[in-house]
Motif scaffolding. Structure first.
Motif, PDB file in Angstrom:
ATOM      1  N   GLN A 244      40.014  20.018 -16.883  1.00 43.92           N
ATOM      2  CA  GLN A 244      41.442  19.952 -17.906  1.00 43.92           C
ATOM      3  C   GLN A 244      41.619  18.711 -18.561  1.00 43.92           C
ATOM      4  OE1 GLN A 244      42.805  23.212 -18.585  1.00 43.92           O
ATOM      5  NE2 GLN A 244      41.099  23.919 -17.429  1.00 43.92           N
ATOM      6  N   TRP A 245      41.435  17.731 -18.007  1.00 43.90           N
ATOM      7  CA  TRP A 245      42.082  16.452 -18.400  1.00 43.90           C
ATOM      8  C   TRP A 245      41.286  15.942 -19.645  1.00 43.90           C
ATOM      9  CZ3 TRP A 245      46.145  13.386 -17.891  1.00 43.90           C
ATOM     10  CH2 TRP A 245      46.043  12.066 -18.230  1.00 43.90           C
ATOM     11  N   ASN A 246      39.842  15.960 -19.642  1.00 43.66           N
ATOM     12  CA  ASN A 246      38.941  15.752 -20.701  1.00 43.66           C
ATOM     13  C   ASN A 246      37.826  16.628 -20.761  1.00 43.66           C
ATOM     14  OD1 ASN A 246      36.562  14.222 -21.859  1.00 43.66           O
ATOM     15  ND2 ASN A 246      38.019  12.880 -22.270  1.00 43.66           N
ATOM     16  N   ALA A 247      37.246  17.088 -22.031  1.00 39.00           N
ATOM     17  CA  ALA A 247      36.451  18.331 -22.215  1.00 39.00           C
ATOM     18  C   ALA A 247      34.928  17.673 -22.010  1.00 39.00           C
ATOM     19  CB  ALA A 247      36.750  18.813 -23.504  1.00 39.00           C
ATOM     20  N   ALA A 248      34.781  16.462 -22.087  1.00 37.93           N
ATOM     21  CA  ALA A 248      33.330  15.927 -22.015  1.00 37.93           C
ATOM     22  C   ALA A 248      32.828  15.900 -20.577  1.00 37.93           C
ATOM     23  CB  ALA A 248      33.545  14.477 -22.652  1.00 37.93           C
ATOM     24  N   SER A 249      31.735  16.600 -20.423  1.00 34.96           N
ATOM     25  CA  SER A 249      31.230  16.782 -19.047  1.00 34.96           C
ATOM     26  C   SER A 249      30.886  15.347 -18.382  1.00 34.96           C
ATOM     27  CB  SER A 249      29.773  17.580 -19.066  1.00 34.96           C
ATOM     28  OG  SER A 249      29.072  17.645 -17.927  1.00 34.96           O
ATOM     29  N   VAL A 250      30.311  14.339 -18.992  1.00 35.13           N
ATOM     30  CA  VAL A 250      29.686  13.160 -18.538  1.00 35.13           C
ATOM     31  C   VAL A 250      31.256  12.288 -18.115  1.00 35.13           C
ATOM     32  CG1 VAL A 250      27.577  12.880 -19.664  1.00 35.13           C
ATOM     33  CG2 VAL A 250      29.746  12.150 -20.995  1.00 35.13           C
ATOM     34  N   TYR A 251      32.296  12.607 -18.765  1.00 38.00           N
ATOM     35  CA  TYR A 251      33.727  12.020 -18.373  1.00 38.00           C
ATOM     36  C   TYR A 251      34.079  12.608 -17.142  1.00 38.00           C
ATOM     37  CZ  TYR A 251      38.439  10.437 -18.679  1.00 38.00           C
ATOM     38  OH  TYR A 251      39.730  10.057 -18.314  1.00 38.00           O
ATOM     39  N   GLN A 252      33.934  13.947 -17.071  1.00 41.01           N
ATOM     40  CA  GLN A 252      34.409  14.744 -15.856  1.00 41.01           C
ATOM     41  C   GLN A 252      33.654  14.302 -14.639  1.00 41.01           C
ATOM     42  OE1 GLN A 252      33.397  18.864 -17.081  1.00 41.01           O
ATOM     43  NE2 GLN A 252      35.212  18.480 -18.816  1.00 41.01           N
ATOM     44  N   GLN A 253      32.390  14.342 -14.681  1.00 40.83           N
ATOM     45  CA  GLN A 253      31.426  13.956 -13.801  1.00 40.83           C
ATOM     46  C   GLN A 253      31.768  12.416 -13.259  1.00 40.83           C
ATOM     47  OE1 GLN A 253      27.208  15.423 -14.011  1.00 40.83           O
ATOM     48  NE2 GLN A 253      27.944  16.038 -15.727  1.00 40.83           N
ATOM     49  N   SER A 254      32.007  11.352 -14.203  1.00 49.35           N
ATOM     50  CA  SER A 254      32.104  10.162 -13.852  1.00 49.35           C
ATOM     51  C   SER A 254      33.539   9.957 -13.153  1.00 49.35           C
ATOM     52  CB  SER A 254      32.545   9.518 -15.256  1.00 49.35           C
ATOM     53  OG  SER A 254      30.930   9.460 -16.089  1.00 49.35           O
ATOM     54  N   ILE A 255      34.610  10.487 -13.459  1.00 47.74           N
ATOM     55  CA  ILE A 255      35.604  10.575 -12.699  1.00 47.74           C
ATOM     56  C   ILE A 255      35.463  11.077 -11.484  1.00 47.74           C
ATOM     57  CG2 ILE A 255      37.963  11.335 -12.499  1.00 47.74           C
ATOM     58  CD1 ILE A 255      37.894   9.371 -14.865  1.00 47.74           C
ATOM     59  N   ALA A 256      34.789  12.082 -11.276  1.00 48.86           N
ATOM     60  CA  ALA A 256      34.758  12.467  -9.672  1.00 48.86           C
ATOM     61  C   ALA A 256      33.724  11.734  -8.846  1.00 48.86           C
ATOM     62  CB  ALA A 256      33.952  13.862  -9.586  1.00 48.86           C
ATOM     63  N   ILE A 257      32.934  10.925  -9.492  1.00 46.49           N
ATOM     64  CA  ILE A 257      32.027  10.193  -8.892  1.00 46.49           C
ATOM     65  C   ILE A 257      32.859   8.902  -8.451  1.00 46.49           C
ATOM     66  CG2 ILE A 257      30.024   8.562  -9.108  1.00 46.49           C
ATOM     67  CD1 ILE A 257      28.764  10.788 -10.709  1.00 46.49           C
ATOM     68  N   MET A 258      33.579   8.163  -9.433  1.00 46.04           N
ATOM     69  CA  MET A 258      34.157   6.840  -9.194  1.00 46.04           C
ATOM     70  C   MET A 258      35.221   7.148  -8.403  1.00 46.04           C
ATOM     71  SD  MET A 258      34.336   5.053 -12.880  1.00 46.04           S
ATOM     72  CE  MET A 258      34.970   6.536 -13.800  1.00 46.04           C
ATOM     73  N   ALA A 259      36.053   8.195  -8.389  1.00 41.95           N
ATOM     74  CA  ALA A 259      37.162   8.534  -7.555  1.00 41.95           C
ATOM     75  C   ALA A 259      36.536   8.434  -6.038  1.00 41.95           C
ATOM     76  CB  ALA A 259      37.850  10.017  -7.989  1.00 41.95           C
ATOM     77  N   ALA A 260      35.472   9.219  -5.708  1.00 41.23           N
ATOM     78  CA  ALA A 260      35.239   9.352  -4.362  1.00 41.23           C
ATOM     79  C   ALA A 260      34.539   7.801  -3.857  1.00 41.23           C
ATOM     80  CB  ALA A 260      33.821  10.276  -4.365  1.00 41.23           C
ATOM     81  N   ARG A 261      34.326   7.055  -4.741  1.00 41.53           N
ATOM     82  CA  ARG A 261      33.868   5.756  -4.464  1.00 41.53           C
ATOM     83  C   ARG A 261      34.869   5.012  -3.957  1.00 41.53           C
ATOM     84  NH1 ARG A 261      29.664   3.682  -8.589  1.00 41.53           N
ATOM     85  NH2 ARG A 261      29.865   1.684  -7.218  1.00 41.53           N
ATOM     86  N   ILE A 262      36.023   5.096  -4.862  1.00 41.22           N
ATOM     87  CA  ILE A 262      37.179   4.351  -4.700  1.00 41.22           C
ATOM     88  C   ILE A 262      37.845   4.648  -3.412  1.00 41.22           C
ATOM     89  CG2 ILE A 262      39.697   4.013  -5.458  1.00 41.22           C
ATOM     90  CD1 ILE A 262      38.346   4.268  -8.414  1.00 41.22           C
TER      91      ILE A 262
END
Length: 264
Positions: A244-262
């Motif tokens: 819901q924050w951003n419609a781009a699939s690569v953006y969504q996946q990137s946020i999920a990956i980076m958040a888990a690493r943080i």
């Protein structure tokens, strides 16, 4: 003949409803469109300051150029993350969390959103506030509302921006991204109006204040259905909220990956 005359008389006495000014793909019709849009904005509750801001807005040529040239969202996930500096965001994000753990923990307690998600969005959007844009928000968003490509999407955000002016949250000089996003996490104005939180308690929602901006981001995610304690990777319940924050699939996946690493 008499019936025709009566119908003609009625037609002449019924007030005509002006058709809305058409959208456009060049600057030539922008000023005429603004005058018509002012009527729509006023009906939607925009007041004097907001209407003045609309009148002062200018056609944003750089915004249109940016809107026609959004290449990065077409990259592969790996390339997108390299281009957007994911490793640096994770590294800096971990340091930010370690420096101020109580702040992020308080947000998680209140909204249920893990620190890593908020930090990843903050890093992705503005490099943690290092660059929040160089385009005038009101001009950018009204230009997109006028532009034929996605006017239906941007019109509510244009009205939102004008209401933010009325409220004092932004002015005609406030700068943001080329698509009118504003503040630390680059809220579209309509979302800023709806989900903004005065987390500092100073009586003003300030998206250029990190505390207000991150609390507002957490509030957005919660209101969109964030489930406390549930996962946010693809296929897990909260990934749909990140979408819901951003419609781009690569953006969504990137946020999920980076958040888990943080958070890891």
């Amino acid at each position: 003949m008499q019936r025709f005359a009566i119908l003609l008389a009625l037609a002449l006495t019924v007030p005509t409803i002006a058709a809305p000014a058409p959208c456009g793909n060049t600057s030539s019709g922008f000023e005429v469109w603004k005058k018509d849009f002012a009527k729509q904005a006023k009906r939607a509750g925009v007041k004097k300051k907001g209407l003045q801001a609309l009148a002062q807005s200018q056609y944003a040529t750089r915004t249109i150029a940016a809107d026609r040239n959004q290449k990065s969202f077409k990259y592969s996930l790996d390339k997108f993350m390299r281009v957007r500096g994911a490793d640096a965001i994770v590294s800096q994000g971990r340091k930010r969390k370690a420096r101020n753990p109580q702040f992020y923990a308080a947000l998680e307690r209140q909204y249920g959103v893990p620190s890593g998600v908020l930090i990843a969005i903050h890093g992705m959007e503005t490099g943690f506030g290092n660059f929040m844009g160089d385009s005038q928000v009101v001009s950018a968003i009204t230009t997109l509302a006028y532009d034929c490509r996605r006017s239906d999407f941007f019109i509510p955000h244009a009205i939102g921006a004008l209401k933010l002016v009325d409220q004092g949250s932004i002015t005609t000089r406030t700068q943001g991204a080329k698509h009118g996003e504003l503040g630390h996490t680059q809220f579209l104005p309509g979302n800023a109006l709806t989900y903004g939180v005065d987390a500092t308690g100073d009586g003003q929602v300030d998206f250029y204040n990190m505390t207000d901006a991150l609390a507002s981001t957490a509030n957005f995610l919660r209101k969109k259905g964030w489930k406390t304690g549930r996962g946010y990777q693809p296929g897990q319940p909260n990934f749909a909220v990140i979408q819901q924050w951003n419609a781009a699939s690569v953006y969504q996946q990137s946020i999920a990956i980076m958040a888990a690493r943080i958070d890891g």
